[in-house]
Motif scaffolding. Structure first.
Motif, PDB file in Angstrom:
ATOM      1  N   GLN A 279       0.796  -1.221   0.000  1.00 29.68           N
ATOM      2  CA  GLN A 279       0.000   0.000   0.000  1.00 29.68           C
ATOM      3  C   GLN A 279       0.834   1.278   0.000  1.00 29.68           C
ATOM      4  OE1 GLN A 279      -3.244  -0.071  -0.533  1.00 29.68           O
ATOM      5  NE2 GLN A 279      -3.030  -2.299  -0.624  1.00 29.68           N
ATOM      6  N   GLY A 280       2.133   1.175   0.218  1.00 35.90           N
ATOM      7  CA  GLY A 280       2.976   2.357   0.120  1.00 35.90           C
ATOM      8  C   GLY A 280       3.165   2.776  -1.325  1.00 35.90           C
ATOM      9  N   ARG A 281       3.795   3.931  -1.534  1.00 38.34           N
ATOM     10  CA  ARG A 281       4.038   4.414  -2.888  1.00 38.34           C
ATOM     11  C   ARG A 281       5.526   4.300  -3.219  1.00 38.34           C
ATOM     12  NH1 ARG A 281       0.228   6.378  -5.758  1.00 38.34           N
ATOM     13  NH2 ARG A 281       0.734   7.093  -7.853  1.00 38.34           N
ATOM     14  N   VAL A 282       5.820   4.091  -4.498  1.00 31.45           N
ATOM     15  CA  VAL A 282       7.184   3.894  -4.974  1.00 31.45           C
ATOM     16  C   VAL A 282       7.544   5.035  -5.926  1.00 31.45           C
ATOM     17  CG1 VAL A 282       8.746   2.362  -6.231  1.00 31.45           C
ATOM     18  CG2 VAL A 282       6.955   1.395  -4.763  1.00 31.45           C
ATOM     19  N   LEU A 283       8.695   5.634  -5.724  1.00 25.90           N
ATOM     20  CA  LEU A 283       9.201   6.678  -6.616  1.00 25.90           C
ATOM     21  C   LEU A 283      10.422   6.157  -7.357  1.00 25.90           C
ATOM     22  CD1 LEU A 283       9.145   9.652  -7.594  1.00 25.90           C
ATOM     23  CD2 LEU A 283      10.724  10.162  -5.712  1.00 25.90           C
ATOM     24  N   VAL A 284      10.383   6.225  -8.685  1.00 26.94           N
ATOM     25  CA  VAL A 284      11.523   5.874  -9.537  1.00 26.94           C
ATOM     26  C   VAL A 284      11.859   7.127 -10.336  1.00 26.94           C
ATOM     27  CG1 VAL A 284      12.387   4.302 -11.309  1.00 26.94           C
ATOM     28  CG2 VAL A 284      10.677   3.497  -9.664  1.00 26.94           C
ATOM     29  N   ALA A 285      12.931   7.811  -9.979  1.00 24.58           N
ATOM     30  CA  ALA A 285      13.190   9.141 -10.537  1.00 24.58           C
ATOM     31  C   ALA A 285      14.679   9.353 -10.808  1.00 24.58           C
ATOM     32  CB  ALA A 285      12.691  10.219  -9.577  1.00 24.58           C
ATOM     33  N   ASN A 286      14.967  10.107 -11.877  1.00 22.51           N
ATOM     34  CA  ASN A 286      16.326  10.565 -12.190  1.00 22.51           C
ATOM     35  C   ASN A 286      17.301   9.423 -12.444  1.00 22.51           C
ATOM     36  OD1 ASN A 286      15.789  13.320 -12.032  1.00 22.51           O
ATOM     37  ND2 ASN A 286      16.453  13.508  -9.901  1.00 22.51           N
ATOM     38  N   ASN A 287      16.816   8.307 -12.977  1.00 23.83           N
ATOM     39  CA  ASN A 287      17.701   7.192 -13.309  1.00 23.83           C
ATOM     40  C   ASN A 287      18.048   7.205 -14.796  1.00 23.83           C
ATOM     41  OD1 ASN A 287      17.546   5.567 -10.655  1.00 23.83           O
ATOM     42  ND2 ASN A 287      15.387   5.905 -11.172  1.00 23.83           N
ATOM     43  N   VAL A 288      19.245   6.733 -15.121  1.00 22.44           N
ATOM     44  CA  VAL A 288      19.657   6.508 -16.508  1.00 22.44           C
ATOM     45  C   VAL A 288      19.858   5.016 -16.699  1.00 22.44           C
ATOM     46  CG1 VAL A 288      21.487   6.839 -18.207  1.00 22.44           C
ATOM     47  CG2 VAL A 288      20.738   8.767 -16.811  1.00 22.44           C
ATOM     48  N   THR A 289      19.132   4.429 -17.641  1.00 24.46           N
ATOM     49  CA  THR A 289      19.275   3.007 -17.945  1.00 24.46           C
ATOM     50  C   THR A 289      19.536   2.866 -19.444  1.00 24.46           C
ATOM     51  OG1 THR A 289      16.922   2.620 -18.391  1.00 24.46           O
ATOM     52  CG2 THR A 289      17.645   2.444 -16.110  1.00 24.46           C
ATOM     53  N   TYR A 290      20.537   2.079 -19.786  1.00 26.99           N
ATOM     54  CA  TYR A 290      20.825   1.875 -21.208  1.00 26.99           C
ATOM     55  C   TYR A 290      21.485   0.517 -21.439  1.00 26.99           C
ATOM     56  CZ  TYR A 290      25.701   3.323 -20.162  1.00 26.99           C
ATOM     57  OH  TYR A 290      26.975   3.422 -19.651  1.00 26.99           O
ATOM     58  N   ASP A 291      21.233  -0.041 -22.607  1.00 18.95           N
ATOM     59  CA  ASP A 291      21.887  -1.254 -23.066  1.00 18.95           C
ATOM     60  C   ASP A 291      21.690  -2.428 -22.115  1.00 18.95           C
ATOM     61  OD1 ASP A 291      23.390  -2.603 -25.040  1.00 18.95           O
ATOM     62  OD2 ASP A 291      25.233  -2.399 -23.868  1.00 18.95           O
ATOM     63  N   ASN A 292      20.500  -2.524 -21.538  1.00 19.29           N
ATOM     64  CA  ASN A 292      20.159  -3.707 -20.742  1.00 19.29           C
ATOM     65  C   ASN A 292      19.445  -4.725 -21.613  1.00 19.29           C
ATOM     66  OD1 ASN A 292      20.908  -2.926 -17.850  1.00 19.29           O
ATOM     67  ND2 ASN A 292      19.691  -1.154 -18.510  1.00 19.29           N
ATOM     68  N   GLY A 293      19.495  -5.983 -21.225  1.00 19.75           N
ATOM     69  CA  GLY A 293      18.883  -7.022 -22.044  1.00 19.75           C
ATOM     70  C   GLY A 293      17.380  -6.961 -22.059  1.00 19.75           C
ATOM     71  N   GLY A 294      16.769  -6.675 -20.903  1.00 11.62           N
ATOM     72  CA  GLY A 294      15.320  -6.547 -20.808  1.00 11.62           C
ATOM     73  C   GLY A 294      14.904  -5.092 -20.929  1.00 11.62           C
ATOM     74  N   SER A 295      14.006  -4.671 -20.075  1.00 13.69           N
ATOM     75  CA  SER A 295      13.530  -3.289 -20.143  1.00 13.69           C
ATOM     76  C   SER A 295      14.559  -2.335 -19.552  1.00 13.69           C
ATOM     77  CB  SER A 295      12.224  -3.157 -19.354  1.00 13.69           C
ATOM     78  OG  SER A 295      12.490  -3.205 -17.958  1.00 13.69           O
ATOM     79  N   GLY A 296      14.330  -1.045 -19.794  1.00 15.30           N
ATOM     80  CA  GLY A 296      15.081  -0.031 -19.073  1.00 15.30           C
ATOM     81  C   GLY A 296      14.525   0.108 -17.674  1.00 15.30           C
ATOM     82  N   ILE A 297      13.216   0.411 -17.585  1.00 15.27           N
ATOM     83  CA  ILE A 297      12.508   0.523 -16.307  1.00 15.27           C
ATOM     84  C   ILE A 297      11.087   0.041 -16.548  1.00 15.27           C
ATOM     85  CG2 ILE A 297      11.747   2.055 -14.456  1.00 15.27           C
ATOM     86  CD1 ILE A 297      13.861   4.081 -15.413  1.00 15.27           C
ATOM     87  N   HIS A 298      10.565  -0.807 -15.670  1.00 15.69           N
ATOM     88  CA  HIS A 298       9.165  -1.160 -15.825  1.00 15.69           C
ATOM     89  C   HIS A 298       8.543  -1.643 -14.530  1.00 15.69           C
ATOM     90  CE1 HIS A 298      10.699  -5.354 -16.513  1.00 15.69           C
ATOM     91  NE2 HIS A 298       9.548  -5.680 -15.964  1.00 15.69           N
ATOM     92  N   SER A 299       7.222  -1.574 -14.510  1.00 17.92           N
ATOM     93  CA  SER A 299       6.420  -2.055 -13.398  1.00 17.92           C
ATOM     94  C   SER A 299       5.613  -3.249 -13.874  1.00 17.92           C
ATOM     95  CB  SER A 299       5.477  -0.952 -12.919  1.00 17.92           C
ATOM     96  OG  SER A 299       4.444  -1.482 -12.129  1.00 17.92           O
ATOM     97  N   TYR A 300       5.717  -4.357 -13.140  1.00 22.76           N
ATOM     98  CA  TYR A 300       4.991  -5.569 -13.492  1.00 22.76           C
ATOM     99  C   TYR A 300       4.115  -5.967 -12.310  1.00 22.76           C
ATOM    100  CZ  TYR A 300       4.080 -10.474 -14.585  1.00 22.76           C
ATOM    101  OH  TYR A 300       3.471 -11.675 -14.828  1.00 22.76           O
TER     102      TYR A 300
END
Length: 539
Positions: A279-300
């Protein structure tokens, strides 16, 4: 989080009782020391990290001197942390001033394992796994959920499997985490977690547990929880070259290897997990993601997530599985994706959208790949014009002059600085992780030569336990890579992403950054012969 409530800073020395402060000690560790030493002075240090950890009390610091620290023969972890600090008096693990120690798990399941502990700070350390000395052929031949050599996690935190105690208020700050066959930084069944200013790369290659660079899995509230209040934060990290190259044992298929994943915070039972929805909230901010095999950033299969001011460049590189999107949400609800910059590779999905509800995309710059499945009214489909993009060397993902992302974003008063600490323009926000006035550099400030690191830790900076409400009717969006045995988001299922006029406000800062409480970061754990990894859990 360093970008929030800087004006509310209170010196650590003003918190807690004088008795507690006087009792705080520093324990020193050196490979040239001896565990029979008192460990309370640099000239008579302990030899092992475990001896220091087992000696700590709230408020203590473990100061780690130069050298390489590996597991004891037959050991499951290089360092297992089970002793807790308390509000205002965390237990801190950091380098001795001027030193650069290396934690180097080789056959262990974990470099650092936090097992059910609370109020822990891990900062400015290098954790280096052994993947550079393992071939893919050897990893495939040795693939097993019983062998730590091919599944080693750099930093894992999970509940104590004997007592059920859940870790909380864990800060992971300014670390360099790389070349672990399993997860880079993972938090499972945890609450109040801050993963901030870390450099996470070349992990997850050889694990049979479908791991990623940074993973938040099956978070559980240790208090009532409130969707209007941030309790978990993944901020200011640089994440690249994480990929799954060995099949996931659950399905004998390739999966994950994401940069950052917020994984299964709801519907846990359907994915083989346990516990109520987070029930808490999640903050994903100011990240740099590149050249990863899967996603850069995602919520599943997650909820109450805000993904804002991130930059993702040409993720989904794996040729072993269907390509994942750059920044997106799948099977999620109450998620916002705002002010992000997403540059996809040829024919890659931009933002697959499958079985989402109450998800908002807006003020993003999207470029490359297939046509986006969801587009907000202020999203732009245009070349973001990075200064020097790339996947090798030291790419520069700042926005160049004339970029459509400069000054065209939605100002977010909750995110006032960028990944470098540069102040954002309060009236004309730049999209992505970098403000246009940021100095050159792709990696957030991390460890320094003297182990000092940047000032303003979450545990040290923020006062109060404010739980003020977010803007009413908050919508959100999160990015999640589909699994091989679940819908991938680029098939049917309709367009479930909400695209209202301007998105809503973000959440209140909340107790998760309270100085007396600190923040929690958790990951995987190994208990006895059981290996638990922060991985995708799917039905």
């Amino acid at each position: 989080m360093a970008v929030l409530l800087a004006s509310a800073a209170i010196p650590l020395g003003l918190v807690g009782s004088p008795r507690a402060e006087a009792a705080a000690r520093t324990y020193y560790v050196s490979p040239g020391g001896a565990d029979g030493n008192p460990g309370t002075s640099p000239d008579k240090p302990f030899r092992t990290l475990q001896k220091a950890a087992d000696s700590t009390a709230p408020g203590d610091t473990v100061s780690i001197m130069n050298g390489t620290y590996t597991e004891a023969p037959g050991g499951s972890d290089v360092l297992m942390i089970s002793r807790s600090g308390r509000p205002g008096a965390p237990i801190t693990y950091r380098p001795y001033p001027g030193h650069h120690p290396v934690i180097n798990p080789v056959t262990a399941w974990n470099g650092i394992r936090v097992s059910g502990a609370a109020h822990i700070v891990i900062r400015d350390l290098e954790i280096k796994g052994n993947s550079a000395n393992i071939s893919l052929a050897d990893a495939e031949r040795g693939a097993s959920d019983k062998n730590g050599t091919y599944n080693t996690n750099c930093l894992s935190i999970d509940k104590d499997r004997k007592t059920g105690d859940r870790p909380h208020h864990i800060d992971v700050i300014g670390n360099t985490v790389h070349h672990c066959p399993g997860v880079g930084i993972g938090a499972g069944y945890a609450d109040y977690v801050s993963i901030d200013r870390n450099h996470v790369y070349a992990n997850a290659w050889y694990s049979v547990f479908a791991t990623s660079g940074i993973s938040i899995l099956s978070a559980q509230d240790v208090d009532r929880g409130d969707p209007r209040t941030y309790k978990i934060r993944v901020t200011d990290n640089t994440v690249h070259d994480n990929e799954s190259k060995v099949k996931w044992g659950h399905c004998n298929c390739y999966s994950d290897g994401n940069g950052i994943i917020i994984d299964t915070l709801k519907d846990k039972a359907k994915a083989g997990g346990s516990g109520p929805d987070y029930q808490g909230r999640v903050l994903v901010a100011n990240n740099v993601t590149y050249d990863n095999g899967g996603s850069g950033i995602h919520s599943y299969k997650s909820q109450h997530v805000d993904m804002v001011h991130n930059t993702a460049y040409r993720n989904g590189r794996s040729t072993r599985m269907n390509s994942y999107g750059n920044i997106y949400a799948q099977e999620s609800n109450d998620v916002q994706l705002l002010d992000n910059v997403s540059y996809s590779g040829p024919n890659q999905p931009v933002n697959p959208n499958y079985l989402n509800t109450d998800v908002t995309y807006d003020y993003n710059v999207l470029f490359g790949g297939r046509p986006p499945e969801t587009k907000g009214p202020h999203d732009l489909f245009a070349d973001p014009k990075f200064v020097a993009p790339g996947t090798d060397g030291t790419p520069d993902f700042r926005l160049a002059q004339g970029s459509p992302g400069v000054g065209s974003g939605k100002p977010l008063p909750e995110v006032t600085t960028d990944i470098t600490g540069a102040r954002r323009d309060a009236g004309a926000a730049d999209r992505g992780a970098y403000a246009s006035n940021a100095a050159k550099g792709t990696v957030a400030p991390t460890a320094t030569a003297n182990g000092g690191g940047p000032a303003g830790d979450p545990e040290e900076q923020f006062a109060g336990q404010g739980t003020g409400p977010a803007a009413s009717g908050t919508d959100s969006s999160s990015g999640t890579a589909g699994a091989s045995n679940s819908s991938h988001g680029d098939g049917d299922g309709g367009d479930n992403g909400k695209v209202p006029g301007a998105g809503k406000g973000l959440a209140a800062t909340g107790a998760n950054v309270a100085l007396p409480l600190g923040l929690g970061m958790v990951a995987l754990a190994l208990g006895g012969g059981i290996f638990l990894v922060l991985r995708r859990k799917r039905s």
